[in-house]
Scaffold this active site. Sequence first.
Site, PDB file in Angstrom:
ATOM      1  N   LYS A  54       1.447  -1.300   0.148  1.00  0.00           N
ATOM      2  CA  LYS A  54       0.331   0.120  -0.301  1.00  0.00           C
ATOM      3  C   LYS A  54       0.407   0.991   0.417  1.00  0.00           C
ATOM      4  O   LYS A  54       0.589   2.344  -0.953  1.00  0.00           O
ATOM      5  CB  LYS A  54      -0.566   0.155   1.297  1.00  0.00           C
ATOM      6  N   GLN A  98      -4.290  -1.004   9.924  1.00  0.00           N
ATOM      7  CA  GLN A  98      -4.614  -2.634   9.584  1.00  0.00           C
ATOM      8  C   GLN A  98      -5.236  -3.221  10.408  1.00  0.00           C
ATOM      9  O   GLN A  98      -4.165  -3.635  11.211  1.00  0.00           O
ATOM     10  CB  GLN A  98      -3.124  -2.814   8.843  1.00  0.00           C
ATOM     11  N   ASP A 124     -11.153   2.857   4.290  1.00  0.00           N
ATOM     12  CA  ASP A 124     -11.240   1.205   4.255  1.00  0.00           C
ATOM     13  C   ASP A 124     -12.986   1.412   4.179  1.00  0.00           C
ATOM     14  O   ASP A 124     -13.961   0.291   3.935  1.00  0.00           O
ATOM     15  CB  ASP A 124     -11.056   0.796   5.336  1.00  0.00           C
TER      16      ASP A 124
END
Length: 309
Positions: A54, A98, A124
């Site tokens: 990422k 994460q 997200d």
Amino acid sequence: MGARLLDGLAVAATIRESVMPRVQAFTARAGRPPGLGIVLVGDNPASELYVSSKVKAGGESGLRVDLQRLPATATLDELLRLVDALNRSDQHDGILVQDPLPEAMGKGASQRVFDAIDPAKDVDGFHPINVGKLVQQRAHLVACTPSGVIEMLDRSGIAIEGRRAVVIGRSDIVGKPMAMLLLHRSATVTICHSKTRDLAALAAEADILVAALGRPGFVTRTFVKPGATVIDVGINRVTDEALARSLLAGSPRLAVFERRRSIVVGDVHPEVAEIAGALTPVPGGVGPLTIAMLLKNTVTAAEARKSGK
Ligand code: NAD
């Protein structure tokens, strides 16, 4: 082998190219690039790998990506303080924590952290406000993996409207938003899960079958209608020799397993390629799309924040 392989790397590259002019325009207007803050807690090797992909992809697309690390011993309060600082930062338009978090943070820690992220920075798409907006078909930040699957279908010329779609898996991050997005595109959607009866027969009714259950090679040819599109979301690390041999028989990837004693496979058994019309490979299918959509969401969040929407 009959199925057309849907190349996630190529589709992801197209999405990333389409984001570039928006990144440049934002940077010119705002005097800074769109900013993404990523938080990684602990040292889970899979998470390290995802996060480094990422960070790299963000940098290549002209985003500012700041990786903040906390040790595995960090408390939930420390993590929430970091999220609060990112919420208040002018330089960060997107925040990603994460998952999974270390078990020591306690049950429900991930949900508390997702709930604490400013919905406007929730790239997200896990915050309940964004999930609620998704249900009402008015979200602008949607979970990256399922929205990547829709992009893949669209850009591969696979029609969704009016078709039968079956999603195996009902998680908040993949299965449920996937089903909702397919519904919004006017598919007739069935959601299956670990308690579903006659799973294979139900799956075999699908024109579009999405496997998101996290079970290596679980979806075999009996689950698939000839000619169906099969999307394999699964990312499963296999270290068991017998399983690897049965899933990789005849594939050059078996040699990779023999060297490393570990390999990543999807939820779909390779024999499905003989019967499906189109299939996403693992790796190189849905995974790269998830990252491309994260970049897209970050730019969307940056533009919306700048224009005060
Ligand atoms: P999860 O464990 O949260 O959910 C799995 C779901 O599958 C559950 O709803 C469960 O009911 C269902 N399930 C489990 N066993 C089943 C069975 N035997 N029959 C029918 N249904 C069953 O997992 P998740 O977070 O949704 O992830 C699913 C898979 O997708 C995992 O392999 C994960 O690594 C992968 N994943 C990939 C990406 C990507 O970028 N490609 C992103 C997220 C998750």
